[in-house]
Enzyme design. Structure first.
Site, PDB file in Angstrom:
ATOM      1  CB  ALA A   1      -0.890  -0.023   1.239  1.00 40.85           C
TER       2      ALA A   1
ATOM      3  N   GLY B   1       0.483  -4.940   0.904  1.00 35.58           N
ATOM      4  CA  GLY B   1      -0.689  -4.980   0.027  1.00 35.58           C
ATOM      5  C   GLY B   1      -0.402  -5.670  -1.299  1.00 35.58           C
TER       6      GLY B   1
ATOM      7  CD  GLU C   1      -2.475  -7.350   2.880  1.00 35.40           C
ATOM      8  OE1 GLU C   1      -2.099  -6.213   2.516  1.00 35.40           O
ATOM      9  OE2 GLU C   1      -3.050  -7.544   3.963  1.00 35.40           O
TER      10      GLU C   1
ATOM     11  CD  GLU D   1       1.399  -5.445   5.759  1.00 35.09           C
ATOM     12  OE1 GLU D   1       2.167  -6.361   6.108  1.00 35.09           O
ATOM     13  OE2 GLU D   1       0.612  -5.544   4.797  1.00 35.09           O
TER      14      GLU D   1
HETATM   15  N1  CO8 Z   1       4.561   3.188  -0.655  1.00 30.99           N
HETATM   16  C1  CO8 Z   1       4.964   4.343  -1.208  1.00 30.99           C
HETATM   17  N2  CO8 Z   1       6.113   4.457  -1.911  1.00 30.99           N
HETATM   18  C2  CO8 Z   1       6.887   3.365  -2.042  1.00 30.99           C
HETATM   19  C3  CO8 Z   1       6.530   2.132  -1.484  1.00 30.99           C
HETATM   20  C4  CO8 Z   1       5.298   2.054  -0.758  1.00 30.99           C
HETATM   21  N3  CO8 Z   1       4.822   0.903  -0.235  1.00 30.99           N
HETATM   22  N4  CO8 Z   1       7.488   1.231  -1.773  1.00 30.99           N
HETATM   23  C5  CO8 Z   1       8.420   1.874  -2.491  1.00 30.99           C
HETATM   24  N5  CO8 Z   1       8.059   3.169  -2.656  1.00 30.99           N
HETATM   25  C6  CO8 Z   1       8.799   4.216  -3.357  1.00 30.99           C
HETATM   26  C7  CO8 Z   1       9.991   4.699  -2.541  1.00 30.99           C
HETATM   27  O1  CO8 Z   1       9.595   5.645  -1.572  1.00 30.99           O
HETATM   28  C8  CO8 Z   1      10.856   5.293  -3.630  1.00 30.99           C
HETATM   29  O2  CO8 Z   1      10.337   6.565  -3.970  1.00 30.99           O
HETATM   30  P1  CO8 Z   1      11.357   7.856  -4.061  1.00 30.99           P
HETATM   31  O3  CO8 Z   1      12.249   7.527  -5.220  1.00 30.99           O
HETATM   32  O4  CO8 Z   1      10.429   8.989  -4.301  1.00 30.99           O
HETATM   33  O5  CO8 Z   1      12.090   7.900  -2.767  1.00 30.99           O
HETATM   34  C9  CO8 Z   1      10.604   4.380  -4.826  1.00 30.99           C
HETATM   35  O6  CO8 Z   1       9.368   3.702  -4.542  1.00 30.99           O
HETATM   36  C10 CO8 Z   1      11.668   3.324  -4.997  1.00 30.99           C
HETATM   37  O7  CO8 Z   1      11.815   2.630  -3.764  1.00 30.99           O
HETATM   38  P2  CO8 Z   1      13.230   2.378  -3.035  1.00 30.99           P
HETATM   39  O8  CO8 Z   1      14.173   3.488  -3.357  1.00 30.99           O
HETATM   40  O9  CO8 Z   1      12.947   2.108  -1.585  1.00 30.99           O
HETATM   41  O10 CO8 Z   1      13.679   1.049  -3.802  1.00 30.99           O
HETATM   42  P3  CO8 Z   1      14.674  -0.074  -3.246  1.00 30.99           P
HETATM   43  O11 CO8 Z   1      14.937  -0.955  -4.418  1.00 30.99           O
HETATM   44  O12 CO8 Z   1      15.816   0.520  -2.514  1.00 30.99           O
HETATM   45  O13 CO8 Z   1      13.805  -0.892  -2.147  1.00 30.99           O
HETATM   46  C11 CO8 Z   1      11.849  -2.024  -1.302  1.00 30.99           C
HETATM   47  C12 CO8 Z   1      12.679  -1.640  -2.542  1.00 30.99           C
HETATM   48  C13 CO8 Z   1      12.632  -2.969  -0.397  1.00 30.99           C
HETATM   49  C14 CO8 Z   1      10.579  -2.717  -1.810  1.00 30.99           C
HETATM   50  C15 CO8 Z   1      11.468  -0.752  -0.495  1.00 30.99           C
HETATM   51  O14 CO8 Z   1      10.951   0.218  -1.411  1.00 30.99           O
HETATM   52  C16 CO8 Z   1      10.458  -0.968   0.580  1.00 30.99           C
HETATM   53  O15 CO8 Z   1      10.776  -1.495   1.628  1.00 30.99           O
HETATM   54  N6  CO8 Z   1       9.189  -0.536   0.342  1.00 30.99           N
HETATM   55  C17 CO8 Z   1       8.118  -0.611   1.339  1.00 30.99           C
HETATM   56  C18 CO8 Z   1       7.649  -2.035   1.543  1.00 30.99           C
HETATM   57  C19 CO8 Z   1       6.562  -2.064   2.593  1.00 30.99           C
HETATM   58  O16 CO8 Z   1       6.755  -1.779   3.755  1.00 30.99           O
HETATM   59  N7  CO8 Z   1       5.329  -2.419   2.159  1.00 30.99           N
HETATM   60  C20 CO8 Z   1       4.194  -2.527   3.051  1.00 30.99           C
HETATM   61  C21 CO8 Z   1       3.391  -1.265   3.025  1.00 30.99           C
HETATM   62  S1  CO8 Z   1       2.027  -1.260   4.189  1.00 30.99           S
HETATM   63  C22 CO8 Z   1       0.830  -2.219   3.429  1.00 30.99           C
HETATM   64  O17 CO8 Z   1       0.999  -2.644   2.325  1.00 30.99           O
HETATM   65  C23 CO8 Z   1      -0.502  -2.565   4.077  1.00 30.99           C
HETATM   66  C24 CO8 Z   1      -0.839  -1.623   5.139  1.00 30.99           C
HETATM   67  C25 CO8 Z   1      -2.188  -1.995   5.673  1.00 30.99           C
HETATM   68  C26 CO8 Z   1      -2.803  -0.786   6.302  1.00 30.99           C
HETATM   69  C27 CO8 Z   1      -4.242  -1.014   6.510  1.00 30.99           C
HETATM   70  C28 CO8 Z   1      -4.947   0.279   6.796  1.00 30.99           C
HETATM   71  C29 CO8 Z   1      -6.446   0.103   6.918  1.00 30.99           C
END
Ligand code: CO8
Length: 258
Positions: free
Chosen positions: A66, A109, A112, A132
Site C-alpha cells: 500500500a 498490500g 495481499e 507492515e
Molecule cells: N509506498 C509508497 N512508496 C513506495 C513504497 C510504498 N509501499 N514502496 C516503495 N516506494 C517508493 C519509494 O519511496 C521510492 O520513492 P522515491 O524515489 O520517491 O524515494 C521508490 O518507490 C523506490 O523505492 P526504493 O528506493 O525504496 O527502492 P529499493 O529498491 O531501494 O527498495 C523495497 C525496494 C525494499 C521494496 C522498499 O521500497 C520498501 O521497503 N518498500 C516498502 C515495503 C513495505 O513496507 N510495504 C508494506 C506497506 S504497508 C501495506 O501494504 C498494508 C498496510 C495496511 C494498512 C491497513 C490500513 C487500513
C-alpha cells in the site's frame, strides 16, 4: 483502454491483462490504483469475450505494498470512516479466474493483492512478505487471513511478526505459489495458463473456481455437498455434453459457454 493512469488494461485474445504501472513508486497501491484495478478487472469480468484475467506488475515489483506516503498522515477517524481499503474486497466477488503473475517485490498490500487472485505464478526473482509490522501497522487487505490459509500458522506468524520476506522457492514450498518460472518467461507462462483456462467452458470454469473457494468458507462435509450439487448442475449444460462427446469421438471440444 486509455481511461486509466496507474494501470494498463489490454486484451490478449480471450484474456484480459491488467498491468500495475506506477514504476517510480514500485507500483505502490494508492487509492487511484485500487479504483482502477478494481474497475478494469470488473470490466473484464463483465465481458463475455474474456475468459480469464492476468494481474501483473513490472520485473522489479509486482507491488511494494500500500502507498505509505498516502497513508502516513491519515487519522483513525479517516481510515475508519472511509473503511480504507475495503474496495479491494470487490476483487473477491469477481467470478472469472484471475492469475497473478508476480516478479520482484510482492510486499504488504502487494502480497495481499496477489493472494486475492486465484493462483500465483512467480518468477524466480519474486519476494513475498507482510512487512507492515515494521511500519507500526498490521496487514489490512486480508494478509493475516489469506496468508495463514495459504501457508499455515507457523510461517504466517513468522512473516507477519518479523516482517521478513520469503523468496519464490520458499513461497512455492509453503504452498503460496503454484509455479516458479524464469523471470523472462513469466508473462508468457501466465498468459498461456490464462489462455488455457479461457479455452474451457466459461461457466464451468467459474463453477470450478466457486467450488475451490467454498473450501475456505465452510466445513468439509458441507463443501463436498456443495461441490456435488454444482457437479450435478454441470450436466444441465451443453458444454458437458460437448466435452464428453469430444472425448469419446477423440476430437477437441468446441465449448459454447452454455
Ligand atoms: N509506498 C509508497 N512508496 C513506495 C513504497 C510504498 N509501499 N514502496 C516503495 N516506494 C517508493 C519509494 O519511496 C521510492 O520513492 P522515491 O524515489 O520517491 O524515494 C521508490 O518507490 C523506490 O523505492 P526504493 O528506493 O525504496 O527502492 P529499493 O529498491 O531501494 O527498495 C523495497 C525496494 C525494499 C521494496 C522498499 O521500497 C520498501 O521497503 N518498500 C516498502 C515495503 C513495505 O513496507 N510495504 C508494506 C506497506 S504497508 C501495506 O501494504 C498494508 C498496510 C495496511 C494498512 C491497513 C490500513 C487500513
Amino acid at each position: 483502454m486509455s481511461e486509466y493512469e496507474t494501470i494498463l488494461a489490454e486484451r490478449k485474445g480471450r484474456v484480459g491483462v491488467v498491468t500495475l504501472n506506477r514504476p517510480k513508486a514500485l507500483n505502490a497501491l494508492n487509492s487511484q490504483l485500487m479504483r482502477e484495478v478494481v474497475a478494469a478487472v470488473e470490466a473484464f469480468d463483465a465481458d463475455a469475450e474474456i475468459g480469464a484475467i492476468v494481474v501483473t506488475g513490472s520485473e522489479k515489483a509486482f507491488a511494494a505494498g500500500a502507498d505509505i506516503k498516502e497513508m502516513q498522515s491519515k487519522t483513525f477517524a479517516e481510515v475508519y470512516s472511509e473503511d480504507f481499503f475495503s474496495e479491494w474486497d470487490r476483487l473477491s466477488a469477481v467470478r472469472s479466474p484471475i492469475v497473478a503473475a508476480v516478479s520482484g517485490y510482492a510486499l504488504g498490500g502487494g502480497c495481499e493483492l496477489a493472494m486475492m487472485c486465484d493462483f500465483i505464478i512467480a518468477s524466480d526473482t519474486a519476494k513475498f512478505g507482510q512487512p507492515e509490522i515494521k511500519l507500526g501497522v498490521i496487514p489490512g487487505i486480508g494478509g493475516s487471513q489469506r496468508l495463514t490459509r495459504a501457508v499455515g500458522k507457523a510461517k504466517a506468524m513468522d512473516l507477519c511478526l518479523t516482517g521478513r520476506n520469503m523468496d519464490a522457492e520458499e513461497a512455492e514450498r509453503a504452498g503460496l505459489v503454484a509455479r516458479i518460472v524464469p523471470a523472462a518467461d513469466l508473462l508468457d507462462v501466465a498468459l498461456d495458463a490464462a489462455t488455457t483456462i479461457a479455452s474451457m467452458s466459461l461457466p464451468i470454469a467459474r463453477m470450478a473456481k466457486e467450488a475451490v473457494n467454498r473450501s475456505f468458507e465452510t466445513t468439509l462435509a458441507e463443501g463436498v455437498k456443495f461441490e456435488r450439487r454444482v457437479f450435478h448442475s454441470t450436466f444441465a449444460t451443453a458444454d458437458q455434453k460437448e466435452g464428453m462427446a469430444a472425448f469419446v469421438e477423440k476430437r477437441t471440444p468446441k465449448f459454447v459457454n452454455g
